[in-house]
Design an enzyme around this catalytic site. Structure first.
Site: not given
Length: 483
Positions: A51, A224, A459
């Site tokens: 948490d 939650e 590319h």
């Protein structure tokens, strides 16, 4: 975090580039600069810490708190960098009561700085009823919250009458809000209210989310752990769902920035999770996150997961399993302005994306293992690569796929592919590149083949090749920014 279990942490971490992380409960910031440098982290950041919540204060420190597996205290660390939290000295700032309320199940602390004082929100049960979980608040006026002292402001007011936890706070349009999770019947829902002060809210809380989808109801019916990120004219609220085993996952609520946040109709819920277990990357049950901001202005999600797959039942109770780890990774943004969390990345150094210099809205990605250049890669992990030491030459680098660990960027017949390392010398050579200053921009990157010197990844017509480049257009097509 539900009563079924959670996780934890010993901190490790390293960055390929120096970084500073900024953390707030709700983040509002300008767009990331187009040429932002890549920031990487090393996961897990912390073992046996669940948490997780990180906050950056104006004093230049980053404050980190989390659930400890003994559920008996609140700990806090601070460091001048996010990665520094991994090895920072941890201090206990508060311990559970020996009797009565706040005497059991100390869960999910969050630290915030509000109106000149520090506040910690956390959940706790009673010594005489450990499941009487409620949200509580601590306050400190100390300059350094590790020093305290801390004053108990008690339960979030008005007091909740049922199982409630995971309180958080954020400010939007000048109004502070409090959000939390609370059980009603068999559901854990998310509620929102306007704050009067850091521990008091006004009016009747609005129920803005309840578990409805199958992926939210595995083991338990759970919404939650709310956390808020504000950007692009919208308020995004992540939350966690299902039992806290490998079913745990992160969902997303969205509201317009101009809407009434207390009107449940203002919120829409995505039908599928935005972060979930991934067997390819070896991460299970990602959830209960907070947000922070890296030095380059990029958004970062802080969450926990386990590195093995276990489910509630058959003698396994996630509550007694302490092995969740705090983890961090970059949040990207889709063309429509929504956040893209990708997959929980593998342990180790976090991946980067390679963005084209001359077509800056386009990224290297693999599609059916052929490497191409495309914009708006919503399947984010297809465009994420972990930079590791060169397979054939330690002076070079290799690029490992995020969603196919063990697969690397390699050239074959002068075409670029993502393929599994077959262990051959040829593969290692084909998958190793020398990092060069960008041919079109020295602040960026070009990749030269180690076994075809003078030929670069570039590319052309939307696909990636290994070729020599001799003119300005070619050099531009062989230059990439790490993002």
């Amino acid at each position: 975090m539900t009563r079924q279990g959670f996780g934890s942490g010993r901190a490790i971490g390293a960055a390929v580039t120096a970084l500073v992380v900024v953390a707030t409960a709700a983040l509002v910031r300008p767009a990331v600069p187009a040429l932002a440098a890549a920031v990487t982290f090393t996961n897990p950041l912390a073992e046996r810490r669940a948490d997780p919540h990180v906050y950056r204060h104006t004093d230049g420190y980053y404050y980190f708190t989390a659930t400890v597996p003994e559920y008996d205290r609140i700990v806090l660390r601070r460091a001048t960098t996010l990665q520094g939290l991994a090895t920072a000295t941890e201090r206990v700032i508060w311990r559970k009561h020996s009797t009565g309320e706040m005497g059991a199940h100390i869960w999910a602390p969050e630290i915030h700085f509000i109106d000149g004082r520090w506040y910690v929100y956390f959940a706790a049960g009673r010594t005489d009823d450990v499941w009487a979980i409620r949200p509580y608040v601590l306050e400190s006026s100390a300059a350094n919250p590790l020093d305290g002292p801390w004053v108990e402001r008690g339960q979030l007011q008005p007091a909740r009458s049922s199982f409630s936890l995971d309180a958080t706070t954020f400010v939007h349009n000048g109004q502070r809000y409090l959000a939390w999770a609370e059980y009603a019947g068999s559901n854990s829902n998310i509620y929102l209210a306007r704050a009067v002060n850091p521990w008091t809210y006004a009016g009747t809380p609005s129920l803005i989310a309840t578990p409805t989808y199958a992926w939210e109801t595995r083991g338990y019916r759970v919404n939650e752990g709310p956390a808020v990120l504000i950007r692009n004219g919208r308020v995004f609220m992540t939350y966690s769902a299902s039992a806290t085993d490998a079913s745990y996952a992160v969902g997303l609520l969205t509201a317009s920035a101009g809407s009434d946040l207390l009107n449940p109709a203002s919120w829409s819920k995505r039908a599928t999770p935005v972060l979930a277990s991934d067997s390819r990357t070896g991460q299970w049950g990602p959830g209960h996150n907070s947000f922070t901001v890296a030095e380059d202005g990029s958004d970062v999600i802080v969450y926990h997961s386990r590195n093995y797959e276990r489910y509630l039942g058959n003698g396994y109770d996630p509550l007694s399993d302490p092995n969740r780890r705090t983890r961090i990774q970059r949040v990207y943004w889709n063309a429509d302005g929504t956040p893209n969390f990708g997959v929980p990345v593998p342990d180790g150094v976090t991946p980067v994306r390679l963005r084209s210099h001359d077509l800056p809205d386009r990224y290297l990605r693999h599609w059916e293992f052929r490497v191409r250049l495309e914009p708006n890669v919503t399947n984010l992990a297809d465009s994420q690569f972990r930079i590791v030491g060169g397979l054939a030459d330690a002076a070079g680098v290799s690029l490992e796929s995020t969603n196919y660990p063990g697969y690397y960027l390699r050239h074959r017949n002068h075409q670029l592919w993502v393929e599994r390392n077959d262990g051959s010398n040829l593969f290692r050579q084909d998958a190793t590149f020398l990092r060069r200053a960008g041919l079109a921009d020295a602040a960026k990157l070009s990749l030269e083949s180690v076994n075809f010197p003078g030929q670069y990844v570039r590319h052309r017509d939307g696909l990636l090749y290994l070729e020599s480049v001799s003119d300005a257009a070619g050099r531009a097509s062989a230059t990439f920014a790490l993002d």
